[in-house]
Design an enzyme around this catalytic site. Structure first.
Site, PDB file in Angstrom:
ATOM      1  N   GLU A 282       0.609  -1.457   0.205  1.00  0.00           N
ATOM      2  CA  GLU A 282       0.000   0.178  -0.231  1.00  0.00           C
ATOM      3  C   GLU A 282       0.536   1.402  -0.299  1.00  0.00           C
ATOM      4  OE1 GLU A 282      -2.904   0.296  -0.412  1.00  0.00           O
ATOM      5  OE2 GLU A 282      -4.008  -1.730   0.053  1.00  0.00           O
ATOM      6  N   ARG A 286       0.561   3.665  -3.012  1.00  0.00           N
ATOM      7  CA  ARG A 286      -0.761   5.141  -2.949  1.00  0.00           C
ATOM      8  C   ARG A 286       1.099   6.360  -2.432  1.00  0.00           C
ATOM      9  NH1 ARG A 286      -5.746   3.632   0.283  1.00  0.00           N
ATOM     10  NH2 ARG A 286      -5.292   1.089  -0.005  1.00  0.00           N
ATOM     11  N   ASP A 414      -4.997  -9.793  -8.398  1.00  0.00           N
ATOM     12  CA  ASP A 414      -5.177  -8.965  -9.135  1.00  0.00           C
ATOM     13  C   ASP A 414      -3.846  -7.785 -10.318  1.00  0.00           C
ATOM     14  OD1 ASP A 414      -4.927  -7.187  -6.728  1.00  0.00           O
ATOM     15  OD2 ASP A 414      -7.003  -6.813  -7.216  1.00  0.00           O
ATOM     16  N   GLU A 549     -12.355   0.319  -9.671  1.00  0.00           N
ATOM     17  CA  GLU A 549     -12.325  -0.906 -10.488  1.00  0.00           C
ATOM     18  C   GLU A 549     -12.968  -0.708 -11.849  1.00  0.00           C
ATOM     19  OE1 GLU A 549     -12.240  -1.064  -7.847  1.00  0.00           O
ATOM     20  OE2 GLU A 549      -9.968  -1.866  -7.092  1.00  0.00           O
ATOM     21  N   THR A 635      -1.283   1.109 -10.217  1.00  0.00           N
ATOM     22  CA  THR A 635      -2.345  -0.210  -9.961  1.00  0.00           C
ATOM     23  C   THR A 635      -3.384   1.251  -9.129  1.00  0.00           C
ATOM     24  OG1 THR A 635      -3.700  -1.782  -9.091  1.00  0.00           O
ATOM     25  CG2 THR A 635      -1.775  -0.886  -8.232  1.00  0.00           C
TER      26      THR A 635
HETATM   27  C1  DMJ Z   1      -6.708   0.136  -4.623  1.00  0.00           C
HETATM   28  O1  DMJ Z   1      -5.700   1.325  -3.255  1.00  0.00           O
HETATM   29  C2  DMJ Z   1      -5.584  -0.018  -6.345  1.00  0.00           C
HETATM   30  O2  DMJ Z   1      -6.651  -0.190  -6.935  1.00  0.00           O
HETATM   31  C3  DMJ Z   1      -5.302  -1.273  -5.073  1.00  0.00           C
HETATM   32  O3  DMJ Z   1      -4.651  -2.335  -6.552  1.00  0.00           O
HETATM   33  C4  DMJ Z   1      -6.501  -2.888  -5.321  1.00  0.00           C
HETATM   34  N1  DMJ Z   1      -7.837  -1.694  -4.559  1.00  0.00           N
HETATM   35  C5  DMJ Z   1      -7.965  -0.422  -4.617  1.00  0.00           C
HETATM   36  C6  DMJ Z   1      -8.760  -0.127  -4.772  1.00  0.00           C
HETATM   37  O4  DMJ Z   1     -10.134  -0.772  -4.850  1.00  0.00           O
END
Ligand code: DMJ
Length: 665
Positions: A282, A286, A414, A549, A635
């Site tokens: 995370e 982020r 994912d 998503e 992501t």
């Molecule tokens: C985000 O932090 C990112 O997209 C991650 O890959 C998956 N979960 C959240 C959003 O749903």
């Protein structure tokens, strides 16, 4: 007599000057008066016909316009600065706020009113004063794309526009380049413009409330109007919403907000002081990703330095026999460990979703350590035997062996697959290993995990030991429509057609999961059992966490297919968010998407600003704004430049110190 009578004799420096006769003087006076009156009349008539404020002829309107200008100057003109929150996110006892002889703060309602007034001012600012992004048009750097005119970029009249601008003239240092294109050109359809401005106003609402009630904390509780202290980054002052939201602010042209966020990062983001456990994954997607995107967009080296500082704090987690990192790290003590619920294992999506950020960091700093870490992860995953060409979700970093044989393109799996494709793209299509791993895994996934429901809806189910585990798809898997479409259009191979077909079908199914709910927002997971299709069954599946998503796939599908339905679906989403998730204090997730009047979960996730709003904004932007052949999105939707195709990549030659950072493709 002459001494007593009034005289028109005038003196200049004590010397008498010849008098003008009485008769001549009066004539001149008359001319003067007439010309003054004429001037007044012309000014008045001009004002009446040409100034809009006068034209509306309402005194109230004029007063309102003055008020609006004061607002634009900043609410601080009208209001004292916001209250500071204490460690647990509460406001101080108001009785302590003495102002002169009165004790203005004694009554909590006064404070509450002040908050309301401030919020109202902020809201008005967002509604009435639309800002344009800063732009400068100066000599552009030489690049095949940069030098060709972006059709819809804002430009100074009569001058050529460029998406990449250097403030310093033709000899350009990489750190001075910045991204200046705007999202919609002057010829844009007014309806599309309105939709995009609506999304921008949503961003302003989310940001202003975070600023008002949780500034510097990680996330906001929009219903209780205080900091969310149990977010994924805990109670510490890491400003997750600031770091995650900054590039969205920049791209939307919200420059005042961007600057205040940037200054907060420069002054207050000190990850090494954090004495609690952070998720390596995370924090990478982020924080490192958000900071790197800001560096790419602005060339401000503060962002690069902070990104390196954050990544450095994570490095001790990679000290394992295989080099696969542990899940958690305490930046202060450097202690690292796994999640209790995962036993000795690391999670596939976590260890596999560091590659873009770490590789880019090496390229812009010249420090090899980051790339070495992710190359090692890649090597382990490439070399290990894969059951049925697929990658189970758990792997033990001590033994290098798989844990449970559970495979998913949703939770826990994912973004590992997403990053294989994007690593190849971001490398300028040179990282062939990544593309081969991607295509091999996707062929297996489509063969084994792609299912079709009784009514013909396609979905991706999880596998356990090679068999379909549950007839269910996660909201998290809804990014895959966009991923397959991107794979289809970037490399023509035997899978291309299938990829695009699957992309359309999966995006359609994810839209169905939204369309079949009372709120028109999609559940966290949805099932396909018997008569129930694309609907959640268990209560923990019925939540909507402001996730991006599905909107992400609408955006990619719109860009790559130009099918209007994706914009229409995105607009349905905007309206649903406004109806059900917007509250006075920001945006909340929902506890049950099937209720007409759903209860909020009281969390404004940082990814709502980083991803959900960004993708919706991009959905209503021109193709020349963050074009998909120059940028990839990490992501967390942080845009990173493509090597060799985007001058903002700013790689440093390995033998040169990063501080002498010349632009190098
Ligand atoms: C985000 O932090 C990112 O997209 C991650 O890959 C998956 N979960 C959240 C959003 O749903």
């Amino acid at each position: 007599m002459t001494g007593i009578l009034p005289t028109y004799q005038r003196f200049v420096n004590g010397v008498p000057v010849p008098s003008i006769s009485r008769r001549a003087f009066r004539l001149r006076e008359k001319y003067l008066i007439v010309s003054v009156l004429l001037t007044f009349a012309i000014v008045w008539l001009g004002a009446l016909f040409y100034l809009p404020e006068f034209k509306s002829s309402s005194v109230n309107d004029s007063v309102y316009n003055v008020y609006k200008r004061i607002q634009k100057a900043g609410p601080e003109l009208l209001m004292p600065p916001p209250l500071q929150q204490n460690d647990v996110g509460e406001f101080p006892v108001v009785g302590m706020m003495h102002h002169g002889h009165g004790v203005e703060g004694d009554d909590p309602h006064v404070v509450e009113d002040r908050h309301r007034l401030r919020a109202k001012i902020d809201e008005d600012m967002s509604m009435k004063v639309l800002e344009r992004p800063e732009f400068e048009v100066r000599p552009s750097i030489s690049s095949s794309r940069a030098s060709s005119k972006a059709p819809n970029a804002i430009e100074e009249p009569g001058k050529a526009a460029s998406k990449f601008v250097s403030p310093s003239g033709p000899k350009v240092a990489g750190s001075e380049l910045k991204y200046v294109a705007v999202a919609l050109g002057p010829d844009a359809d007014p309806e599309v413009r309105h939709k995009q401005e609506t999304v921008k106003e949503m961003m302003r609402h989310a940001w202003n409330n975070y600023k008002l009630y949780a500034w510097g904390k990680n996330e906001l509780k929009p219903m209780s109007k205080r900091a969310h202290l149990s977010s994924v980054f805990g109670p510490h002052d890491l400003g997750a919403t600031i770091v995650d939201g900054l590039d969205t602010l920049y791209l939307m042209g919200m420059m005042d907000e961007f600057r205040e966020g940037r200054d907060w990062v420069a002054e207050h983001l000190h990850i090494n002081e954090i004495d609690s456990e952070l998720s390596v994954f995370e924090t990478t997607i982020r924080f490192v990703g958000g900071l790197l995107a800001c560096y790419a967009l602005t060339g401000d080296s503060m962002f690069k330095d902070k990104a390196a500082e954050v990544a450095d704090a994570l490095l001790p987690a990679f000290e394992t026999p295989t080099g696969l990192p542990y899940a958690l790290i305490n930046p202060s003590t450097k202690a690292s460990r796994q999640y209790h619920w995962a036993g000795p294992n690391s999670i596939l999506s976590e260890i596999g979703t560091l590659h873009l950020e770490f590789t880019y960091l090496t390229d812009i700093t010249g420090n090899e350590v980051y790339k070495e870490k992710v190359d090692r992860i890649r090597q382990v995953l490439n070399d290990i035997e894969k059951p049925g060409d697929l990658y189970p979700n758990y792997i033990n970093p001590r033994s290098g062996q798989w844990g449970q044989r559970h495979v998913s393109l949703g939770a826990l799996g994912d973004s590992f697959y997403e990053y294989l494709l994007k690593a190849w793209l971001m490398s300028g299509e040179t990282d062939d290993q990544a593309r081969i791993m991607f295509d091999t895994a996707m062929q297996a996934a489509l063969d084994k995990m792609l299912r079709v429901s009784n009514s013909g809806l396609s979905y991706l189910a999880d596998l356990k030991s090679g068999r379909v585990f549950e007839e269910k798809m996660d909201h998290l898997s809804c990014f895959s429509g966009g991923m397959f479409a991107l794979a289809s259009t970037t490399l023509k191979n035997t899978l291309s057609e299938r990829y695009m077909d699957v992309a359309r079908k999966l995006t359609h199914t994810c839209h169905e999961s939204y369309a079949r709910s009372e709120t028109k927002l999609g559940p966290e997971a949805f099932r396909f059992t018997g008569a129930v299709e694309a609907r959640a069954q268990k209560s923990n599946e019925k939540v909507y966490l402001l996730r991006p998503e599905t909107f992400e796939s609408y955006f990619i599908m719109w860009r790559l297919t130009k099918d209007q339905k994706y914009r229409d679906w995105g607009w349905e989403g905007v309206q649903a968010l406004e109806k059900h998730c917007r509250v006075d204090g920001g945006y909340t997730g929902l506890v049950n998407v099937y209720h007409q009047q759903p209860q909020g979960d009281d969390v404004q996730q940082s990814f709502f600003l980083a991803e959900t709003l960004k993708y919706l904004y991009l959905l209503f932007s021109d193709d020349s704004f963050l074009p998909l052949d120059e940028w990839v999105f990490n992501t967390e939707a942080h845009p990173l430049p493509i090597k060799g195709k985007n001058p903002l990549y700013r790689a440093v030659p390995r033998h040169i110190n990063a501080d002498d950072n010349d632009n190098t493709l």
